[in-house]
Motif scaffolding. Sequence first.
Motif, PDB file in Angstrom:
ATOM      1  N   VAL A 155       0.828  -1.199   0.000  1.00  0.00           N
ATOM      2  CA  VAL A 155       0.000   0.000   0.000  1.00  0.00           C
ATOM      3  C   VAL A 155       0.864   1.252   0.000  1.00  0.00           C
ATOM      4  CG1 VAL A 155      -1.725   1.307   1.284  1.00  0.00           C
ATOM      5  CG2 VAL A 155      -1.884  -1.189   1.166  1.00  0.00           C
ATOM      6  N   THR A 188      -1.513  -3.856   6.503  1.00  0.00           N
ATOM      7  CA  THR A 188      -1.007  -3.962   5.138  1.00  0.00           C
ATOM      8  C   THR A 188       0.167  -4.921   5.047  1.00  0.00           C
ATOM      9  OG1 THR A 188       0.653  -2.199   5.300  1.00  0.00           O
ATOM     10  CG2 THR A 188      -1.613  -1.515   4.848  1.00  0.00           C
ATOM     11  N   TRP A 215      -4.888   0.737   9.832  1.00  0.00           N
ATOM     12  CA  TRP A 215      -4.362   0.076   8.640  1.00  0.00           C
ATOM     13  C   TRP A 215      -3.776  -1.289   9.009  1.00  0.00           C
ATOM     14  CZ3 TRP A 215      -3.956   2.977   3.872  1.00  0.00           C
ATOM     15  CH2 TRP A 215      -4.251   4.344   3.994  1.00  0.00           C
TER      16      TRP A 215
END
Length: 497
Positions: A347, A361, A359
């Motif tokens: 990302v 990721t 988040w």
Amino acid sequence: MKPLLPEGSTRPTPTRRRTGAVLASAGVMAALLAAPLAAGPWATGASAAGTGNFNPFEVNQGFTLYVSGDAVLGNGEMEGSIAVDGRISTANQNGYPVVHQVAGLADYTVPLIDGVPVRILAAEYTGAGSVDLTNRSAQPGSPEAGAGVKLVQTANLSGSARGGGNDGRDFLRVTNTDGGNLDLKPVPFQSGYATDLGLLATAEPSVGAYFPNRAAQLSRTSQCLASMYDLANGLAHTVPVKNDNSMVMPGPYAADKPNVLNYSDVAGKTIKGDNANGYRPTAEAPLVIKVPAGTTEVGRLNFEGWSSAGAGQALARYIFLDLSEVTGNVLVDGLEMGAVYAPTASVAFNSNVTHNGQWLTGSFTSAGAGELHHHTFLGELPCAASAPVVPTPEPSTTTPAEPTAEPSEPTVEPSEPTEPAAVVPSADPSGAPAAGGTNPGAPSASAADASSAPASAPGSVLAATGSAGALAIGAVAVLLLTAGLVLFFGGRKGRHA
């Protein structure tokens, strides 16, 4: 004088009467044993009614960002915390700001690692960029005001004194071999720091050791998402979307379950509230944006009337962007609110617009003037009962015990073969990048994570310990009970004839 028996009949003996009574008792006991097993080992609490809630961001353990690859920070600032399995660096030569609150909301806490509050946890600090960690606007004396850094590798670091610490004294500057500086304004400098930076070293040999159930949690989330999207389960509401060229009008929305929108239906369009009837995401009715495989860019979700200014940004706590099917590189630009779940994607947050949320990721890079504000995801996402609950342990200074998938009840092999549990790839728990760099977009499965994963699909374990065991014991119960009653009452009939 003994009564005469009908011709051809015999008197029941005491042994036969005792046998009938024993068999009848055994049948009752077997039936009682079968009842609790039928529920299965995970049928507790909400799951007993058929569903339970799950949170895809439990694996973050309080961190704003959890990155299973490497992270390069270069956006405006971060109001929160970050955990990185690999290396962390910054593109900011003047000092990337890590603070508690400026334009976001201050009502969050920072995680504890080895009993110490932290804003940065990583395998290694590298690169020529610098970090300016101040904890600005944190309540004095709070853990958030004293939060610092924990690193697995400290051999490449040296310490020195710099003026202008949070309390007016010299603070600790940590410099890596690339020339990058990590300025820890909350940490007063002590002479011993020039030769010993054990203060920063983690007690565990890897970042992954602080997330021992990561693989199992990701696997459960995968199963729970599938069950939530399955229309047959009725766990979520797929929102109809009326398309009018550059505008869309979704609605109606549900008030008691997640509302699912496909990203491709609303991307790049003005999302009108004509059919929404005043809907805004809540814990009971969160908004789920399902992002399809192959997506390479996620932009603004332009809901008319939804503001991310001031207290309005708290809506981010009930918006979930599901990028679990997305792999490869993904650019996020303009997204204002929502928790971004992208465990297998690389990302890039390259945006001049501030983002509010959490988040998860593969790798993570950031650029532009946009800030990162912590907002814990609080939406209640329902899961079918067949997916077991994975406990989230608190980080500790000792090596966590590996979880076991063995049930406490005796198991019976299921009669039908079952599908193995889905395994989501995870990063190397050592956190040490491979020579020549890492491939953040494709984190490898770790030994620690693999040991945490269930040995078989939760559905198969449930069947073995629950329905299969219950059926076997139930069948025995019926046979024993029938035989016992026949013998027992047959004996009584013969005696009274």
